[in-house]
Enzyme design. Structure first.
Site, mmCIF file in Angstrom:
data_model
loop_
_atom_site.group_PDB
_atom_site.id
_atom_site.type_symbol
_atom_site.label_atom_id
_atom_site.label_comp_id
_atom_site.label_asym_id
_atom_site.label_seq_id
_atom_site.Cartn_x
_atom_site.Cartn_y
_atom_site.Cartn_z
ATOM 1 N N GLY A 11 0.840 -1.393 0.097
ATOM 2 C CA GLY A 11 0.060 0.067 -0.177
ATOM 3 C C GLY A 11 1.075 1.053 -0.012
ATOM 4 N N GLY A 12 0.286 2.358 -0.231
ATOM 5 C CA GLY A 12 0.878 3.734 -0.240
ATOM 6 C C GLY A 12 1.227 3.963 1.290
ATOM 7 C CB ALA A 13 3.112 7.083 2.379
ATOM 8 C CE LYS A 17 3.024 0.402 3.607
ATOM 9 N NZ LYS A 17 2.547 1.810 3.888
ATOM 10 C CG HIS A 52 5.363 1.796 13.792
ATOM 11 N ND1 HIS A 52 5.069 0.677 12.857
ATOM 12 C CD2 HIS A 52 4.998 3.053 13.240
ATOM 13 C CE1 HIS A 52 4.559 1.311 11.788
ATOM 14 N NE2 HIS A 52 4.940 2.593 11.854
ATOM 15 C CD GLU A 64 15.535 -2.113 15.992
ATOM 16 O OE1 GLU A 64 15.564 -1.597 14.559
ATOM 17 O OE2 GLU A 64 14.734 -1.810 16.719
#
Length: 173
Positions: A11-13, A17, A52, A64
């Site tokens: 998907g876009g920004a 998502k 997040h 990470e």
């Protein structure tokens, strides 16, 4: 041949998502593994990362992996629910660090084949806009499109996010 339990969320920004991917993973029993590819190179990105993390809460183990994504997948328990956020950041990290893409992508595809548990990959769809004006941006767009095609061909499920709504492109919800 499709890899069982493999989802690709495109998907876009700011399309929802990550939230959608987190909900898919949280439907499985914890602990959940979150493989983060972002690097906090400035304050704005650090705020996004913090947002997040705060949203995810308990039950998530964060790893990470800005460059060594295949190794991070292999280090995770093969049957543990896992979320990678996101493939396009990983790809841009590789390009900016002048890594050769094909071996890294091949290693990723091999690692995905070895996974048994739920694996959800998030990525930005970058091919819906205008042709970028500089070579690096065009190379990135082309590499992202090629990566998405390879992953989508192997994924059992592909979802495309628009305004927080998942459209099923392949597979089932």
């Amino acid at each position: 041949m499709a890899v069982e339990n493999l989802y690709l969320i495109l998907g876009g920004a700011r399309s929802g998502k990550s939230r959608h991917a987190e909900a898919l993973v949280e439907a499985a029993p914890p602990p959940w593994r979150y493989i983060a590819t972002a690097e906090a190179l400035d304050g704005e990105m650090q705020r996004r990362i913090d947002e997040h993390r705060k949203r995810r809460g308990k039950g998530w183990q964060t790893v990470e992996a800005p460059l060594e994504l295949a190794a991070a997948l292999d280090d995770a328990p093969a049957d543990a629910p896992l979320l990678v956020d996101c493939l396009t950041l990983w790809l841009s990290n590789l390009m900016l660090n002048e890594r050769t893409l094909e071996p890294a992508v091949e290693a990723l595809m091999d690692a995905l084949e070895r996974r048994r548990g739920l694996t959800v990959l998030v990525s930005n769809e970058v091919g819906l806009g205008i042709v970028p004006e500089n070579r690096l941006a065009r190379d990135f767009r082309d590499a992202a499109g090629a990566l998405h095609r390879r992953v989508a061909a192997r994924a059992q499920h592909v979802h495309f996010m628009v305004a927080g709504i998942a459209t099923i492109v392949k597979g089932t919800p």
